[in-house]
Scaffold this motif. Structure first.
Motif, short mmCIF file in Angstrom:
data_model
loop_
_atom_site.label_atom_id
_atom_site.label_comp_id
_atom_site.label_asym_id
_atom_site.label_seq_id
_atom_site.Cartn_x
_atom_site.Cartn_y
_atom_site.Cartn_z
N SER A 1 56.69 -38.33 -4.06
CA SER A 1 56.82 -39.36 -5.10
C SER A 1 55.83 -39.01 -6.21
CB SER A 1 56.49 -40.73 -4.52
OG SER A 1 57.40 -41.06 -3.50
N ILE A 2 56.30 -39.07 -7.45
CA ILE A 2 55.46 -38.63 -8.56
C ILE A 2 55.55 -39.59 -9.73
CG2 ILE A 2 55.58 -36.18 -8.00
CD1 ILE A 2 57.78 -35.87 -10.10
N HIS A 3 54.52 -39.53 -10.58
CA HIS A 3 54.57 -40.14 -11.90
C HIS A 3 55.02 -39.05 -12.87
CE1 HIS A 3 52.44 -43.78 -10.68
NE2 HIS A 3 51.58 -43.01 -10.03
N VAL A 4 56.04 -39.34 -13.67
CA VAL A 4 56.47 -38.42 -14.72
C VAL A 4 56.00 -39.00 -16.05
CG1 VAL A 4 58.41 -37.20 -15.76
CG2 VAL A 4 58.50 -37.85 -13.35
N ASP A 5 55.02 -38.34 -16.68
CA ASP A 5 54.47 -38.81 -17.95
C ASP A 5 55.20 -38.12 -19.09
OD1 ASP A 5 52.66 -40.47 -16.68
OD2 ASP A 5 51.16 -38.89 -16.49
N VAL A 6 55.90 -38.91 -19.91
CA VAL A 6 56.73 -38.34 -20.97
C VAL A 6 56.44 -39.00 -22.30
CG1 VAL A 6 58.58 -37.87 -19.31
CG2 VAL A 6 58.62 -39.99 -20.59
N ASN A 7 56.75 -38.29 -23.35
CA ASN A 7 56.71 -38.82 -24.70
C ASN A 7 57.79 -38.11 -25.52
OD1 ASN A 7 55.98 -40.20 -27.03
ND2 ASN A 7 54.32 -38.79 -27.53
N LYS A 8 58.60 -38.88 -26.21
CA LYS A 8 59.66 -38.34 -27.05
C LYS A 8 60.54 -37.35 -26.27
CE LYS A 8 57.10 -39.07 -31.33
NZ LYS A 8 56.53 -38.47 -32.55
N ASP A 9 60.94 -37.77 -25.09
CA ASP A 9 61.85 -36.99 -24.25
C ASP A 9 61.31 -35.62 -23.87
OD1 ASP A 9 63.93 -38.83 -23.90
OD2 ASP A 9 64.61 -38.47 -25.95
N ARG A 10 60.01 -35.54 -23.75
CA ARG A 10 59.40 -34.30 -23.26
C ARG A 10 58.40 -34.64 -22.15
NH1 ARG A 10 55.52 -30.05 -26.61
NH2 ARG A 10 54.87 -28.88 -24.76
N VAL A 11 58.48 -33.88 -21.07
CA VAL A 11 57.56 -34.09 -19.96
C VAL A 11 56.24 -33.39 -20.26
CG1 VAL A 11 57.17 -33.72 -17.49
CG2 VAL A 11 59.47 -34.21 -18.32
N TYR A 12 55.13 -34.14 -20.16
CA TYR A 12 53.81 -33.56 -20.43
C TYR A 12 52.97 -33.40 -19.17
CZ TYR A 12 54.29 -33.90 -25.47
OH TYR A 12 54.70 -33.73 -26.77
N ARG A 13 53.31 -34.18 -18.15
CA ARG A 13 52.43 -34.14 -16.98
C ARG A 13 53.14 -34.76 -15.78
NH1 ARG A 13 46.87 -37.60 -17.28
NH2 ARG A 13 48.40 -39.27 -17.43
#
Length: 567
Positions: A260-272
């Protein structure tokens, strides 16, 4: 029944063996802490969780004269815990019978403020350039529990940073508060023990042993564990401020553990990607293969639009042109020789996608064969912790699975439902040249897995349709090449190696000219409109008993373990 009182509120702890921090959490009271972590041993070094502790006996409360570290103090029936937030307690709860001279919470609050002032003496206070800003416990607790102004007049002790401790991690030494979470992680979870504390007292520092950089496969977890931004990920460093990003719950797709993960995104791009606590899946941590393995989604060589082969040339085509001819070709092949039509469903598909594709192909003819796509396996399960020689040590606390796909169990359950058995890809790959049609629904983030399964002597069938992320030997021979979506770009359900079904939402949009696998299957079935994964889940739940829980409006956040005998 055993009862503990937290800021006068009674809490039933049952048979659990808890400390003050955990008991307070049950009561909905947060005790600030840095060094304490439920997956690591207790060291009580930060002293931020100091609380006032007493005992209720015969209706009278007896409080101890000193504050105690909450993480190191066990509770029992009748324990009384008073935190620094006592003045914010629920006023509807009657106060206990304290001694009239006792002022609840005053000592704990003062101790926390003093602790924070000590921790900040040498801190550089460089929040504007710190990656941890916005999710830093030092910031949060300073605001909630500390003193807003420093009385420090001497020069700060600011040792040099250590960017060389790892190829993926850097250490901002002057931000460190010596909670030692990172040191304990490398000793207790990974077992590799690269990190240690050097020097003494005021000059203590985190460091690696000479010649032993922090390079184990779980090393990235120390960045998540660091509460103050002393350890930073070089992959994420200075790329995005945390308050600009949206946190979406996801499931890692790079092995069958299904972290299970946190997907950190901004403007439809995964950053972390970060680990999300789930005791039924992987616990508190994740491996570096999964943590840093998201870059394939933005790779330059990714297939981004439909392509059709005309003669020797391959041309880009619009969906409204491709789908009708594709559908006509498949149906013509099935009508002519249904037994010669094979649909390959990869273990990277969600349960919903596999179900909808299976519905379509079995709707053409019951003789159409459904095949499980290549299942990538690399080596053996990698278990942690390890000893100094690299051997796994019991009890196992984390396992990186050799099976490098997220949903073999889920796709197998669908295949068994539709045709009663699972046909492996190897059974048809060698005879592909004799098939009337082969539709390969892939989505493999690692194209080497496809290349290895196909082999060098492979012959293409009369009609080959391939949907995948990257060009392979299959796409080179295909008449139709369709773009696939990454796991971040779809919502659905994965079933991990142990039968745990986890449903997750979409985190980012796919490339502009790509369609999700679910939408393509929806279109092939001739259904109109945009597909909704939740609606397909209800169809799956109705058709397959093992997935009956998917009909629930709100899926359990930690997933639900399926009855293994049914799949």
């Amino acid at each position: 029944m055993p009862t503990v009182y937290v800021n006068d509120k009674p809490v039933d702890i049952g048979t659990q063996r808890l400390n003050c921090v955990q008991a307070a959490e049950l009561a909905g009271v947060m005790v600030p802490h840095y060094c304490y972590h439920p997956a690591l041993t207790v060291v009580a070094s930060c002293r931020m969780c100091l609380v006032e502790v007493g005992e209720l006996k015969d209706g009278k409360v007896t409080m101890q004269p000193k504050v105690l570290p909450g993480c190191q103090t066990p509770v029992k029936d009748g324990s009384v815990i008073v935190t620094g937030d006592y003045v914010k307690k629920d006023k509807s709860v009657p106060a206990l019978a304290y001694d009239p001279a006792y002022k609840p919470g005053v000592r704990a609050k003062g101790a926390q403020a003093d602790t924070l002032e000590g921790l900040l003496l040498n801190h550089p206070l460089d929040c504007p350039v710190c990656d941890k800003a916005g999710e830093c416990k030092l910031q949060d607790y300073s605001y909630e529990f500390g003193r807003s102004e420093s009385r420090m007049v001497d020069s700060k002790n600011q040792p040099p940073n250590k960017p060389g401790i790892s190829s993926k991690i850097t250490l901002f030494t002057d931000r460190c508060i010596m909670c030692t979470r990172c040191v304990r992680f490398t000793r207790e979870i990974s077992g590799t023990a690269e990190l240690t504390v050097t020097n003494r007292g005021h000059h203590s520092e985190i460091d690696v042993f000479p010649g032993h950089p922090l390079e184990n496969k779980l090393a990235g977890n120390v960045v998540d564990l660091c509460p103050v931004g002393a350890l930073g990920s070089k992959d994420f460093l200075y790329t995005q401020r945390v308050w600009y990003m949206k946190d979406v719950d996801g499931v890692c797709s790079l092995c069958s553990t299904g972290c299970s993960i946190h997907v950190d995104v901004n403007k439809d791009r995964v950053y972390r990607l970060r680990a999300r606590e789930n005791p039924d899946a992987q616990g508190y941590f994740m491996c570096d293969d999964g943590r840093y393995g998201y870059h394939f989604a933005s790779a330059a060589d990714r297939i981004a639009r439909p392509q059709v082969k005309a003669g020797d040339a391959v041309k880009n085509a619009a969906w409204h042109e491709v789908l009708p001819t594709l559908k006509a070709d498949i149906e013509a092949a099935a009508k002519k020789d249904a037994k010669g039509v094979v649909a390959v469903l990869s273990p990277f598909l969600t349960v919903e996608e596999a179900f909808l594709f299976a519905t379509y192909f079995k709707g053409l003819s019951k003789d159409v064969r459904l095949v499980l796509g290549p299942v990538p396996v690399i080596g053996q399960d990698d278990k942690y912790p390890k000893d100094v020689k690299g051997n796994a040590v019991e009890p196992t606390k984390f396992t990186i699975r050799a099976e490098k796909c997220p949903n073999r169990r889920g796709v197998e359950a669908v295949l068994k439902q539709f045709q009663g058995s699972v046909i492996p890809f190897a059974d048809v790959a060698a005879k592909a040249g004799s098939l009337a049609a082969l539709v390969f629904v892939g989505g493999y983030p690692n194209k080497e897995a496809v290349e290895a399964a196909v082999g060098s002597g492979w012959t293409a069938p009369a009609l080959l349709v391939v949907q995948d992320l990257f060009p392979t030997a299959l796409t080179a021979a295909a008449k139709y090449v369709l773009p696939a979506t990454a796991s971040f770009e779809k919502d659905g359900t994965f079933v991990n190696h142990a039968g745990l079904a986890q449903t997750f939402p979409r985190a980012t949009l796919p490339p502009k000219e790509a369609r999700s696998e679910l939408q393509i299957a929806f279109d092939l079935l001739g259904r109109r409109g945009l597909v909704q994964a939740a609606a397909i889940r209800k169809e799956v739940a109705k058709a397959i008993a093992a997935f009956a829980h998917l009909a629930e409006e709100k899926a359990p956040k930690a997933g639900k373990r399926l009855e293994l005998q049914t799949i």
